[in-house]
Write a protein that holds these residues in place. Structure first.
Motif, PDB file in Angstrom:
ATOM      1  N   LYS B  62       0.833  -1.206   0.000  1.00 15.98           N
ATOM      2  CA  LYS B  62       0.000   0.000   0.000  1.00 15.98           C
ATOM      3  C   LYS B  62       0.869   1.258   0.000  1.00 15.98           C
ATOM      4  N   VAL B  63       2.002   1.190   0.629  1.00 22.24           N
ATOM      5  CA  VAL B  63       2.916   2.336   0.589  1.00 22.24           C
ATOM      6  C   VAL B  63       3.302   2.630  -0.848  1.00 22.24           C
ATOM      7  N   ASP B  64       3.555   1.597  -1.586  1.00 23.54           N
ATOM      8  CA  ASP B  64       3.915   1.755  -2.991  1.00 23.54           C
ATOM      9  C   ASP B  64       2.773   2.392  -3.762  1.00 23.54           C
ATOM     10  N   THR B  66       0.149   4.243  -2.611  1.00 22.07           N
ATOM     11  CA  THR B  66      -0.233   5.597  -2.218  1.00 22.07           C
ATOM     12  C   THR B  66       0.865   6.618  -2.486  1.00 22.07           C
ATOM     13  N   ALA B  67       2.094   6.245  -2.357  1.00 21.62           N
ATOM     14  CA  ALA B  67       3.174   7.222  -2.502  1.00 21.62           C
ATOM     15  C   ALA B  67       3.737   7.286  -3.920  1.00 21.62           C
ATOM     16  N   GLY B  68       3.374   6.358  -4.751  1.00 19.62           N
ATOM     17  CA  GLY B  68       3.921   6.371  -6.107  1.00 19.62           C
ATOM     18  C   GLY B  68       5.067   5.407  -6.250  1.00 19.62           C
ATOM     19  N   SER B  71       8.744   6.922  -5.704  1.00 19.34           N
ATOM     20  CA  SER B  71       8.917   7.850  -4.574  1.00 19.34           C
ATOM     21  C   SER B  71       9.906   7.275  -3.552  1.00 19.34           C
ATOM     22  N   CYS B  73       9.311   6.917  -0.533  1.00 21.99           N
ATOM     23  CA  CYS B  73       8.568   6.004   0.346  1.00 21.99           C
ATOM     24  C   CYS B  73       8.558   4.594  -0.236  1.00 21.99           C
ATOM     25  N   ALA B  74       8.405   4.535  -1.554  1.00 23.17           N
ATOM     26  CA  ALA B  74       8.357   3.214  -2.189  1.00 23.17           C
ATOM     27  C   ALA B  74       9.689   2.490  -2.036  1.00 23.17           C
ATOM     28  N   SER B  75      10.780   3.231  -2.248  1.00 23.72           N
ATOM     29  CA  SER B  75      12.089   2.578  -2.096  1.00 23.72           C
ATOM     30  C   SER B  75      12.328   2.172  -0.645  1.00 23.72           C
ATOM     31  N   ALA B  77       9.964   1.354   1.380  1.00 23.58           N
ATOM     32  CA  ALA B  77       9.124   0.174   1.617  1.00 23.58           C
ATOM     33  C   ALA B  77       9.799  -1.081   1.085  1.00 23.58           C
TER      34      ALA B  77
END
Lengths: 348, 152
Positions: B62-64, B66-68, B71, B73-75, B77
């Motif tokens: 979900k982090v991937d 919602t954040a793109g 982003s 955040c994705a890396s 995650a």
């Protein structure tokens, strides 16, 4: 000229400062005279509030009930070495060792379940509801609940011996084979790779062997870092001769299909060699260090004594006896200093 | 007057009854530490472990979302997933067994279950014993502090 005089003044000032400070330091401290009427200090006796009780070590049953494997294992081994009757806890101990040493030790398969069911009446009905079936249809049974069952039976004194971790036999066989191979190979380095071998590598070995058989015994005492007490690490257990123990209940042969060669971390011949290598240089370093510290302290004490001796003023003996002063002709009347009153100061 | 008093009494009883009905709603609290973990049955432990792994993976995915995808955040995650997720590394059976082994030492029972899982995963990935022991010691201190704190 001015510079010379200034230098002389400065020198005198420095010398006088030093002298004053040294003299001040040499002045003795005022004597402390005990006040009459006070009782001298006497040693007080501290009484404990509660009576001191001997700390009783937990029994095997208590350790098992508290889910304390380390204590239970240590107590069991110690009692066994002393020759005390611990046969009632033998099955429980073996099951627990399996539980903490196997990668999926929280559950066991149908074969162990059948053995236990043959030995313990009521066990089959007890464990039936706790069965877990995986995606492939294999049934697994929980170790935790089985331990509670075995503990209650052991406390009741009804504890027939059941071979639980028969894969330990295979592991020991594998250890013996590897030992023989090591002995046969000339110029082979001492096998010390077991503690240093990564857990991932061990797991990889276990997974590759799992194609043929179920997961096997991992390291029981050395590998689990959770059990990191010095007792556990220091007293590396010698593998018990499980195969030689009588197994009255077991009708099947000892070697079963679940057994598979493990990475054999409980090799007892390997572990004791390490302290000899590691502790000697450290001890040597400590000897040098302590000797250096001792010399340093002795030097400091010597310097201090020397300084005290040099600073202590000699008691000057009188060079000549002074003649006693002549008594005054008239008795000296003590005269108080004249204080002028404020009013007189104002007027005067 | 009597009817009014009777009505008030009935109303208060009805309110108390409704309140009791609301309190009686079923509630399950997930285990926080080893003490609570050991109270579960093995089946509960197993299904909790499977649910934990799945929920952890879902959250990271979900982090991937919602954040793109590109982003930070994705890396993060991805990195977190690689380090701490249980998916693909251990099965539910192994996770339960690892936690059972971890909590078989009474001093570890104060350690929060999330920390215990991370320590177990690090241990399983071959982290050195000294680091693991330091982590356990730190987690014990944090767990004791958390246990001493009053729960909201």
């Amino acid at each position: 000229m001015r510079i010379k005089s200034a230098l002389i003044v400065l020198l005198i000032a420095v010398a006088s400062t030093g002298t004053v400070s040294v003299t001040g330091q040499e002045e003795p401290m005022p004597r402390v005279i005990p006040v009459a009427g006070f009782a001298p200090d006497v040693a007080t006796v501290a009484l404990v509030v509660e009576p001191v009780r001997d700390v009783q070590p937990p029994t095997l049953s208590e350790a098992a009930r508290n889910n304390d494997f380390v204590t239970f294992d240590a107590l069991f081994r110690a009692a066994k070495e002393r020759g005390e009757p611990v046969a009632a806890y033998e099955t429980l101990h073996e099951l627990w060792v399996y539980s903490v040493s196997d990668p999926i030790g929280a559950f066991y398969g149908a074969e162990t379940r059948d053995r236990l069911a043959r030995a313990y009446p009521g066990y089959a009905a007890f464990i039936e509801d706790l069965r877990v079936v995986d995606d492939r249809g294999n049934a697994y049974y929980p170790t935790s609940e089985t331990r509670a069952f075995l503990l209650s039976r052991a406390n009741d004194g009804i504890a027939p011996r059941v071979m639980i971790a028969s894969n330990r036999v295979a592991a020991e066989t594998h250890i013996a084979e590897s030992r023989e191979r090591t002995a046969e190979t000339p110029n082979s380095a001492p096998v010390r790779t077991q503690p240093a071998k990564s857990h991932a590598a061990q797991r990889a070995v276990a997974k590759t062997t799992a194609v043929v058989s179920a997961p096997v015994v991992a390291s029981p005492i050395v590998a689990p870092p959770v059990v990191a007490e010095p007792v556990a690490s220091a007293t590396v257990p010698t593998p018990q001769p499980v195969a030689a123990a009588p197994a009255p209940v077991v009708s099947t042969p000892v070697v079963n299909s679940e057994a598979a060669p493990s990475s054999a971390p409980e090799n007892p011949a390997v572990v004791p060699a390490s302290p000899v290598e590691t502790t000697a240089p450290i001890a040597r370093q400590n000897v040098f260090r302590s000797r250096g510290i001792l010399l340093l302290v002795m030097g400091l004490v010597g310097i201090g004594l020397l300084a005290v001796m040099l600073r202590t003023p000699r008691e000057s003996t009188p060079m000549s006896i002074m003649p006693p002063a002549a008594p005054p002709e008239k008795p000296v009347v003590p005269v108080e200093p004249l204080h002028r009153s404020d009013s007189a100061r104002k007027t005067g | 007057m009597k009817k009014l008093v009777l009505g008030l009494v009935l109303l208060s009883f009805a309110t108390a009854g409704f309140a009791q009905q609301r309190q009686a709603a079923p509630e399950l609290t997930p285990p926080d530490n080893g003490e609570q973990w050991l109270k579960l049955s093995s089946t509960e432990k197993l299904f909790w472990a499977i649910g934990y792994s799945q929920g952890y993976r879902e959250a990271l995915e979900k982090v991937d979302v919602t954040a793109g995808p590109a982003s930070p955040c994705a890396s993060l995650a991805v990195r977190t997933e690689r380090q701490t997720s249980t998916s693909g590394k251990v099965s539910g059976f192994e996770l339960v067994s690892g936690l059972e082994r971890f909590y078989s030492e009474p001093a570890n029972t104060v350690i929060p279950i999330g920390s215990a899982i991370r320590i177990y995963l690090l241990q399983a990935s071959g982290k050195d014993q000294t680091t693991i022991q330091e982590l356990i010691d730190t987690a014990r201190v944090l767990g004791q502090q958390a246990a001493a704190r009053p729960r909201p």
